[in-house]
Design an enzyme around this catalytic site. Structure first.
Site, PDB file in Angstrom:
ATOM      1  NE  ARG A  39      -3.203  -4.445  -6.922  1.00  0.00           N
ATOM      2  CZ  ARG A  39      -2.512  -5.160  -6.025  1.00  0.00           C
ATOM      3  NH1 ARG A  39      -1.266  -4.840  -5.732  1.00  0.00           N
ATOM      4  NH2 ARG A  39      -3.068  -6.191  -5.430  1.00  0.00           N
ATOM      5  CG  ASN A  76      -2.593  -7.139   5.217  1.00  0.00           C
ATOM      6  OD1 ASN A  76      -2.025  -6.301   4.505  1.00  0.00           O
ATOM      7  ND2 ASN A  76      -1.933  -8.119   5.779  1.00  0.00           N
ATOM      8  CE  LYS A  77      -1.517  -9.682  -1.002  1.00  0.00           C
ATOM      9  NZ  LYS A  77      -2.246  -9.347  -2.247  1.00  0.00           N
ATOM     10  CB  ALA A 134      -0.983  -0.033   1.168  1.00  0.00           C
ATOM     11  CG  ASP A 137      -3.309  -3.810   1.143  1.00  0.00           C
ATOM     12  OD1 ASP A 137      -2.994  -4.819   1.807  1.00  0.00           O
ATOM     13  OD2 ASP A 137      -2.642  -3.406   0.169  1.00  0.00           O
TER      14      ASP A 137
END
Lengths: 334, 334
Positions: free
Chosen positions: A90, A239-240, A58, A229
């Site tokens: 994105r 997040n991931k 990020a 993120d």
């Protein structure tokens, strides 16, 4: 960050920088097998670099977008057009929109685009160093720390978010050990976080994402630190993909679970994590592992790139302003 | 199971069988890219096949070991020596020891080794079909079912354990959808379970192991069914690494979590899952993904192949004798 170049040279460099009108960056798709610099000469190149994950993470996406706006201004491209091209790369990371808004406003107000972008980059990296200073206090000598994906120097420019406390603890002489989730499908853990640990000389072991719970239950993980993120007002964190699973299992095992992120990651316009748009990427990332197809040709895959971890599983959020409980985010808004 | 051979021929075959003194098996290391038959001509070949995972899955390992003992007897090899060679291949799956003890006793009592081994294979496969019949009742029309690793026909010989209810539901005309965890590091989900779903024509999608929690939280998973390598008296279950994480997250989301296994998987000598030995395999399985190295050459990895899921996360265990709660296992001992 300190880099050992392929010819054994030790260099201090960032993950992304602006040089003579070109946005340059370490090509993170190629690591750890190859160390290559990607050069973006137009806003379209910059957009491609973000979309194809030449650069990811990020804060680093935010910095890259800021440089992209500066480059567009230098090239007399329409600022609104550049904004739109970069915005549509994105959807999940908040820093992208934060940086784009900041740069658009600054350029419209007659500011110098390049020095604005440099200021943005230096500022974020300085904030991440502060995250390191605050977070380092949570790490005791001998700690074994799990991290997921890469929230490292590559994901920021320098220091990292989740890795900033780890780097600080290591530099302060604490003996630490890092468990690196490999982080399928893109393997940012095995490829990038492990690479950073090698550069920095931090003891670590890579594990399949499936094995994190095993080591938690065996008492071999003292804490978890991940990046973010986007963070919503109620403390929910995007997040991931896989972060949610790790958080639930850490919670079940009484292991502290920390999120490290600069304030640019907070989206004060969103009440909860349910409002965060989640990018779904191409199924090829799952059907292939690097260059090898792993699945039958007839099979399909699903590939959400992020998940949302509800605030109740998060022990604290480490920011440049200190460490907050998820329910204290309101304070940061002021 | 029904197989579509590479030349488009439809064949009914098993994962492992005994033919003219040779133990033959589908080489599961090569699927789905190549369909090849591995021939084990000595007890050393059979041990290699188990150790290197040419054949894998607790019931299929048991059947292979039974054939290996029969082959050793035919070749006038010492039965105790064959027993020892086969016993020392893999430590976690209980069926291996169950089959070896059964065969050794039968051979010592003067039974015909080949017909004993065939009886053992037919018996296990028949039990797995029964698992299918019992488990099928849990599956409603329209269900989306998550499975981890491969507890399919390849892991048994035919029917599978976790896939037996799925196969039965599909053949009974229920519309179902299977979420296939890819199952790093060996990718038995993406490679083997997906391949079985293709052969059987069952709708499915492969996901990174990290994504299971995401789809659970979104309400897109109605139930989870996995296999088992060993089950302790208190209902704790050892199964492929990652099973524990999925069970905890399913529990947190109120999703029923079922284990499917024949009685040969129960180890009535162990009080709890803490007593189950967990195999740790070579780090190369994590550092490589198929043929590609994914990690820096300086990095190490850890690779536990199984984990233990405590009974409290398990809704029920589907056996050939019916479906039991984990706290009812005592009944099966009788």
């Amino acid at each position: 960050m300190r880099i050992l170049t392929p010819d054994g040279e030790e260099r201090e460099m960032r993950a992304v920088w602006f040089d003579d009108g070109i946005v340059k960056m370490i090509d993170q798709r190629k690591l750890p097998a190859k160390f290559e610099i990607f050069e973006a000469k137009s806003v379209e190149d910059v957009a491609y670099a973000i979309k194809d994950m030449v650069v990811r993470g990020a804060p680093a996406i935010g910095i890259t977008a800021a440089y992209g706006m500066a480059q567009a201004a230098l090239q007399n491209r329409g600022i609104n057009e550049a904004y739109k091209i970069l915005r549509d790369t994105r959807p999940t990371a908040h820093d992208l929109f934060y940086a784009l808004n900041l740069m658009r406003d600054a350029i419209k107000n007659g500011g110098d685009p390049v020095s604005m972008a440099e200021k943005y980059a230096n500022d974020i990296i300085g904030r991440c160093e502060k995250i390191g200073e605050h977070g380092e206090k949570l790490i005791s000598d001998g700690y074994k720390i799990l991290t997921h994906c890469n929230a490292g120097a590559l994901a920021v420019g320098d220091w990292g978010t989740a890795t900033a406390p780890i780097r600080k603890a290591h530099r302060n002489g604490k003996k630490i050990f890092v468990w690196v989730d490999e982080t399928r499908p893109r393997l940012q853990g095995a490829r990038l976080t492990a690479w950073e640990m090698v550069q920095e000389g931090i003891e670590h072991a890579i594990i399949a994402d499936n094995a994190a719970g095993y080591f938690m239950r065996k008492g071999e993980i003292d804490m978890v630190i991940v990046g973010a993120d986007r963070i919503a007002m109620n403390g929910d964190v995007a997040n991931k993909i896989g972060t949610y699973e790790k958080a639930v299992v850490a919670h079940e095992n009484g292991i502290p679970f920390y999120v490290a992120a600069p304030i640019s990651t907070f989206d004060f316009s969103l009440k909860s994590g349910d409002d965060i748009p989640i990018e779904e990427r191409t199924e090829e990332e799952v059907l292939f592992c690097r260059e090898c197809r792993i699945a039958p040709k007839e099979s399909r895959a699903r590939n959400p790139a992020f998940d949302v971890t509800p605030a109740k599983y998060i022990t604290g959020i480490i920011t440049e302003m200190g460490i907050f409980r998820p329910d204290e985010i309101e304070i940061l808004r002021r």
